[in-house]
Scaffold this motif. Structure first.
Motif, PDB file in Angstrom:
ATOM      1  N   ILE A 117       0.898  -1.014   0.042  1.00 54.93           N
ATOM      2  CA  ILE A 117       0.108   0.078  -0.035  1.00 54.93           C
ATOM      3  C   ILE A 117       0.887   1.232  -0.073  1.00 54.93           C
ATOM      4  O   ILE A 117       0.685   2.364  -0.500  1.00 54.93           O
ATOM      5  CB  ILE A 117      -0.896   0.014   1.173  1.00 54.93           C
ATOM      6  CG1 ILE A 117      -1.569  -1.406   1.259  1.00 54.93           C
ATOM      7  CG2 ILE A 117      -2.034   1.225   1.069  1.00 54.93           C
ATOM      8  CD1 ILE A 117      -2.775  -1.470   2.344  1.00 54.93           C
ATOM      9  N   TRP A 120       1.691   1.994  -3.315  1.00 51.78           N
ATOM     10  CA  TRP A 120       0.458   2.731  -4.257  1.00 51.78           C
ATOM     11  C   TRP A 120       0.649   4.378  -3.771  1.00 51.78           C
ATOM     12  O   TRP A 120       0.186   4.997  -4.826  1.00 51.78           O
ATOM     13  CB  TRP A 120      -0.723   2.203  -3.553  1.00 51.78           C
ATOM     14  CG  TRP A 120      -1.076   0.714  -3.881  1.00 51.78           C
ATOM     15  CD1 TRP A 120      -0.421  -0.110  -4.664  1.00 51.78           C
ATOM     16  CD2 TRP A 120      -2.151   0.054  -3.250  1.00 51.78           C
ATOM     17  NE1 TRP A 120      -0.891  -1.360  -4.450  1.00 51.78           N
ATOM     18  CE2 TRP A 120      -1.882  -1.411  -3.671  1.00 51.78           C
ATOM     19  CE3 TRP A 120      -3.277   0.391  -2.316  1.00 51.78           C
ATOM     20  CZ2 TRP A 120      -2.874  -2.429  -3.379  1.00 51.78           C
ATOM     21  CZ3 TRP A 120      -4.004  -0.601  -1.909  1.00 51.78           C
ATOM     22  CH2 TRP A 120      -3.956  -1.851  -2.434  1.00 51.78           C
ATOM     23  N   TYR A 123       3.013   6.002  -5.859  1.00 52.88           N
ATOM     24  CA  TYR A 123       2.495   6.045  -7.136  1.00 52.88           C
ATOM     25  C   TYR A 123       1.553   7.463  -7.250  1.00 52.88           C
ATOM     26  O   TYR A 123       1.486   8.143  -8.134  1.00 52.88           O
ATOM     27  CB  TYR A 123       1.668   4.892  -7.362  1.00 52.88           C
ATOM     28  CG  TYR A 123       1.046   4.822  -8.849  1.00 52.88           C
ATOM     29  CD1 TYR A 123       1.502   4.655 -10.046  1.00 52.88           C
ATOM     30  CD2 TYR A 123      -0.544   5.157  -8.712  1.00 52.88           C
ATOM     31  CE1 TYR A 123       0.855   4.898 -11.322  1.00 52.88           C
ATOM     32  CE2 TYR A 123      -1.241   4.966 -10.073  1.00 52.88           C
ATOM     33  CZ  TYR A 123      -0.563   4.847 -11.174  1.00 52.88           C
ATOM     34  OH  TYR A 123      -1.335   5.089 -12.427  1.00 52.88           O
ATOM     35  N   TYR A 124       0.832   7.476  -6.348  1.00 54.78           N
ATOM     36  CA  TYR A 124      -0.421   8.751  -6.462  1.00 54.78           C
ATOM     37  C   TYR A 124       0.655   9.843  -6.019  1.00 54.78           C
ATOM     38  O   TYR A 124       0.203  10.882  -6.707  1.00 54.78           O
ATOM     39  CB  TYR A 124      -1.440   8.569  -5.276  1.00 54.78           C
ATOM     40  CG  TYR A 124      -2.400   7.767  -5.946  1.00 54.78           C
ATOM     41  CD1 TYR A 124      -2.301   6.372  -5.791  1.00 54.78           C
ATOM     42  CD2 TYR A 124      -3.559   8.295  -6.582  1.00 54.78           C
ATOM     43  CE1 TYR A 124      -3.469   5.472  -6.401  1.00 54.78           C
ATOM     44  CE2 TYR A 124      -4.695   7.660  -6.950  1.00 54.78           C
ATOM     45  CZ  TYR A 124      -4.422   6.312  -6.958  1.00 54.78           C
ATOM     46  OH  TYR A 124      -5.347   5.383  -7.486  1.00 54.78           O
ATOM     47  N   GLN A 151     -10.928   7.670 -11.678  1.00 55.58           N
ATOM     48  CA  GLN A 151     -11.016   6.568 -10.795  1.00 55.58           C
ATOM     49  C   GLN A 151     -10.404   5.291 -11.438  1.00 55.58           C
ATOM     50  O   GLN A 151     -10.043   4.547 -10.639  1.00 55.58           O
ATOM     51  CB  GLN A 151     -12.753   6.291 -10.811  1.00 55.58           C
ATOM     52  CG  GLN A 151     -13.459   7.421  -9.965  1.00 55.58           C
ATOM     53  CD  GLN A 151     -14.735   6.621  -9.550  1.00 55.58           C
ATOM     54  OE1 GLN A 151     -14.607   5.555  -9.195  1.00 55.58           O
ATOM     55  NE2 GLN A 151     -15.346   7.665  -9.325  1.00 55.58           N
ATOM     56  N   MET A 154      -6.694   3.542 -10.201  1.00 56.59           N
ATOM     57  CA  MET A 154      -6.337   2.486  -9.233  1.00 56.59           C
ATOM     58  C   MET A 154      -6.175   1.158 -10.087  1.00 56.59           C
ATOM     59  O   MET A 154      -5.510   0.268  -9.910  1.00 56.59           O
ATOM     60  CB  MET A 154      -7.449   2.737  -8.038  1.00 56.59           C
ATOM     61  CG  MET A 154      -7.072   1.655  -6.918  1.00 56.59           C
ATOM     62  SD  MET A 154      -8.168   1.614  -5.801  1.00 56.59           S
ATOM     63  CE  MET A 154      -7.632   0.197  -4.531  1.00 56.59           C
ATOM     64  N   LEU A 157      -3.469   0.625 -11.855  1.00 52.47           N
ATOM     65  CA  LEU A 157      -2.275   0.097 -10.984  1.00 52.47           C
ATOM     66  C   LEU A 157      -2.435  -1.335 -10.682  1.00 52.47           C
ATOM     67  O   LEU A 157      -1.496  -1.975 -10.948  1.00 52.47           O
ATOM     68  CB  LEU A 157      -2.242   1.153  -9.909  1.00 52.47           C
ATOM     69  CG  LEU A 157      -1.004   0.656  -8.856  1.00 52.47           C
ATOM     70  CD1 LEU A 157       0.223   0.891  -9.596  1.00 52.47           C
ATOM     71  CD2 LEU A 157      -1.212   1.810  -7.738  1.00 52.47           C
ATOM     72  N   PHE A 158      -3.545  -1.500 -10.396  1.00 52.52           N
ATOM     73  CA  PHE A 158      -3.766  -3.150 -10.017  1.00 52.52           C
ATOM     74  C   PHE A 158      -3.634  -4.098 -10.839  1.00 52.52           C
ATOM     75  O   PHE A 158      -3.197  -5.275 -10.793  1.00 52.52           O
ATOM     76  CB  PHE A 158      -5.265  -3.218  -9.502  1.00 52.52           C
ATOM     77  CG  PHE A 158      -5.475  -2.946  -8.010  1.00 52.52           C
ATOM     78  CD1 PHE A 158      -4.478  -2.022  -7.364  1.00 52.52           C
ATOM     79  CD2 PHE A 158      -6.463  -3.526  -7.031  1.00 52.52           C
ATOM     80  CE1 PHE A 158      -4.854  -1.549  -6.351  1.00 52.52           C
ATOM     81  CE2 PHE A 158      -6.479  -3.038  -5.770  1.00 52.52           C
ATOM     82  CZ  PHE A 158      -5.612  -2.056  -5.311  1.00 52.52           C
ATOM     83  N   GLN A 164       3.558  -2.589  -9.309  1.00 52.23           N
ATOM     84  CA  GLN A 164       3.316  -2.811  -8.064  1.00 52.23           C
ATOM     85  C   GLN A 164       4.502  -3.164  -7.237  1.00 52.23           C
ATOM     86  O   GLN A 164       4.938  -2.979  -6.108  1.00 52.23           O
ATOM     87  CB  GLN A 164       2.089  -3.579  -7.844  1.00 52.23           C
ATOM     88  CG  GLN A 164       0.941  -2.899  -8.156  1.00 52.23           C
ATOM     89  CD  GLN A 164      -0.219  -3.734  -7.531  1.00 52.23           C
ATOM     90  OE1 GLN A 164      -0.489  -3.595  -6.266  1.00 52.23           O
ATOM     91  NE2 GLN A 164      -0.961  -4.326  -8.339  1.00 52.23           N
ATOM     92  N   GLY A 304     -10.704   1.622  -2.008  1.00 54.24           N
ATOM     93  CA  GLY A 304     -10.901   2.731  -3.109  1.00 54.24           C
ATOM     94  C   GLY A 304     -11.404   3.938  -2.602  1.00 54.24           C
ATOM     95  O   GLY A 304     -11.279   5.025  -3.505  1.00 54.24           O
ATOM     96  N   PHE A 307      -7.990   5.760  -2.781  1.00 52.21           N
ATOM     97  CA  PHE A 307      -7.332   5.745  -3.945  1.00 52.21           C
ATOM     98  C   PHE A 307      -8.107   6.015  -5.257  1.00 52.21           C
ATOM     99  O   PHE A 307      -7.589   6.225  -6.238  1.00 52.21           O
ATOM    100  CB  PHE A 307      -6.396   4.507  -3.899  1.00 52.21           C
ATOM    101  CG  PHE A 307      -5.498   4.337  -3.083  1.00 52.21           C
ATOM    102  CD1 PHE A 307      -4.181   5.014  -3.008  1.00 52.21           C
ATOM    103  CD2 PHE A 307      -5.699   3.363  -1.887  1.00 52.21           C
ATOM    104  CE1 PHE A 307      -3.349   5.015  -1.992  1.00 52.21           C
ATOM    105  CE2 PHE A 307      -4.649   3.238  -1.024  1.00 52.21           C
ATOM    106  CZ  PHE A 307      -3.549   4.035  -1.160  1.00 52.21           C
ATOM    107  N   GLN A 308      -9.486   5.882  -5.088  1.00 53.56           N
ATOM    108  CA  GLN A 308     -10.425   6.372  -6.123  1.00 53.56           C
ATOM    109  C   GLN A 308     -11.146   7.485  -5.977  1.00 53.56           C
ATOM    110  O   GLN A 308     -11.186   8.258  -6.988  1.00 53.56           O
ATOM    111  CB  GLN A 308     -11.457   5.154  -6.468  1.00 53.56           C
ATOM    112  CG  GLN A 308     -10.482   4.056  -7.375  1.00 53.56           C
ATOM    113  CD  GLN A 308     -11.481   2.771  -7.635  1.00 53.56           C
ATOM    114  OE1 GLN A 308     -12.183   2.121  -6.649  1.00 53.56           O
ATOM    115  NE2 GLN A 308     -11.802   2.339  -8.813  1.00 53.56           N
TER     116      GLN A 308
END
Ligand code: PFF
Length: 473
Positions: A117, A120, A123-124, A151, A154, A157-158, A164, A304, A307-308
């Motif tokens: 996490i 992540w 990443y943002y 949106q 995420m 990225l997944f 990741q 979410g 991250f969304q």
């Protein structure tokens, strides 16, 4: 290095009470408050979960927190060694150190998904930093792109397993770097620089959110207590979240307590840690849910939410790029100070046991996290559909990443905390711990009652009804 106690070679102490408090708060405040709390509150129906969570923090978390720090300070060594010493000094079996062993393994497993996490979050940060060039620092982020598109960041990225893994590698690499530098030059350094900055940004963003968001609706959602919603699984989720958030049952507070000098009032310190941690969790709820409501989005979006949902909100906010960037930098600081604590728990054990030197030991423990966490990072791609414990009802439908979360949060932390309460409440010599706890008069008796009676009974009950909800009919 300040204050060598002579308990173990190379044993360091916090350089001041403030450093200890900041490091402990740094460990407590993290992704658990900012990401996991809103996600769990939303998934478990809001008010009933939140109110029971606060009950757990005050009546179970706080007494266990004090107990763990006490064991650490008494033992002045890594967690299992500290429990063993406390048991020996109480003429009790050294087997009680199992509580710290479970905790240490839990800390290791938590870090394996925590670091993913953390990746992540990096990443943002990168994405929002890039937006400075696209949209400008002072306008909303992602200009010219649709909300669905934002949106989609995420899921995008997944779907990218190797990205990741790389992000996880970077995050754990930074964590290893600071833990390898030791208690004073690494852990304390991170906490004393990053936590104040964290609080500054956090306050700014929360005040901004309070003025612009739907405060009333959020308060109603988070604090309306509906008893019928308080099921076994919701109670287990709440108690698990309380432990996760306070870093309890993970050997970590024992580990940090071992670096605390005798002059520190541990009861007061525990109170400060719990208050700071709970305030940040609740305020994070107030920062996130108004935006969710205003945008008509789903409260049960889990991870979410952060991250969304938030990136979409930063799209329409004035200076959204800047606020979004600051927001994720703040989350990163909170995550790093917690990750450092998570790595320190197993590292200090290995350090005391194998005496190979801090740098090499940290490389090994961190390297193992890199490997196991790598599998977690690939849960949504290469290992999609793999449910390692799916045959057990509690873990049904959970991939490797989520299995680590459920196994630690809902089983290992509560079990380790339960054993801690029994150990401190019934087994350990009272004279050893009572003289050091910083409590007097009625507070002392209340703490004793909570640890010996309330914590074990409530924890056993919650574990039973949470893991086997069928029992309640
Ligand atoms: N308390 C941290 C959080 O809320 O993010 C997570 C954590 C850190 C759990 C350290 C356990 C631990 F030992």
């Amino acid at each position: 290095m300040v204050g060598t106690t002579g308990a173990a070679p190379g044993h360091e102490n916090w350089s001041s009470r403030a450093a200890f408090i900041l490091a402990a708060i740094g460990s407590a405040v993290g992704l658990g408050n900012l990401v996991r709390f809103p996600a769990e509150a939303g998934a478990n129906g809001g008010g009933a979960f939140v109110i029971f969570y606060i009950f757990c923090i005050v009546l179970i978390g706080l007494p266990v927190l004090l107990s763990e720090i006490l064991i650490g300070r008494h033992g002045q060594a890594a967690a299992p060694q500290s429990v063993r010493k406390t048991a020996r000094d109480s003429n009790a079996s050294e087997a009680w150190s199992i509580l710290a062993t479970i905790g240490m393994i839990a800390a290791f497993l938590i870090l394996c998904f925590y670091s993913v996490i953390g990746g992540w979050v990096l990443y943002y940060i990168g994405t929002f930093a890039g937006e400075i060039f696209n949209s400008g620092l002072f306008s909303g982020a992602f200009q010219g792109r649709s909300a669905e598109d934002v949106q989609g960041l995420m899921p995008g990225l997944f779907a990218n397993g190797s990205l990741q893994v790389i992000l996880h590698l970077v995050f754990i690499g930074i964590t290893i770097f600071f833990v390898a530098r030791g208690v004073n030059r690494g852990i304390e350094f991170v906490a004393t620089w990053l936590m104040p900055i964290f609080f500054l940004i956090f306050l700014g963003i929360t005040i901004y959110g309070l003025f612009t968001g739907d405060f009333g609706r959020t308060a109603e959602y988070l604090f309306t207590f509906d008893l019928s919603k308080l099921t076994g699984p919701v109670m287990l989720a709440a108690v698990g979240q309380a432990f996760f958030s306070l870093s309890l049952g993970s050997a970590m507070m024992i580990t940090y307590g071992a670096y605390a000098g005798r002059d520190i009032n541990l009861a007061k310190t525990s109170g400060i840690i719990a208050t700071a941690d709970t305030s940040v969790a609740l305020l994070a709820g107030f920062a996130i849910f108004p935006i969710v409501f205003a945008a008509g989005l789903d409260v049960s979006a889990g991870l979410g939410l952060m991250f969304q949902t938030l990136p979409v909100a930063f799209q329409t906010m004035p200076a959204g790029t800047l606020i979004g960037l600051l927001f994720f930098i703040m989350v990163f600081f909170a995550a790093l100070t917690s990750a450092v604590a998570l790595l320190e728990a197993p590292t200090s054990w290995a350090l005391d046991k194998f005496r190979m030197g801090r740098q090499r030991t940290t490389m090994i423990t961190g390297g193992l996290v890199l490997l196991v966490g790598g599998v977690a990072a690939l849960s949504s791609t290469v290992f999609a559909g793999w449910e390692p414990l799916g045959f057990i009802p509690l873990f049904e439908g959970q991939d490797f990443f989520n299995t680590l979360d459920v196994l630690t949060g809902k089983v290992m932390l509560p079990v380790a905390a339960l054993i801690t309460a029994i150990f401190v409440g019934w087994i350990a010599d009272r004279r050893l711990l009572d003289a050091e706890n910083g409590l007097d008069g009625a507070m002392h008796h209340i703490w004793r009652f909570l640890v010996a009676w309330l914590c074990p009974i409530v924890l056993i009950a919650i574990l039973v009804v949470g893991i086997f909800p069928g029992i309640l009919g």
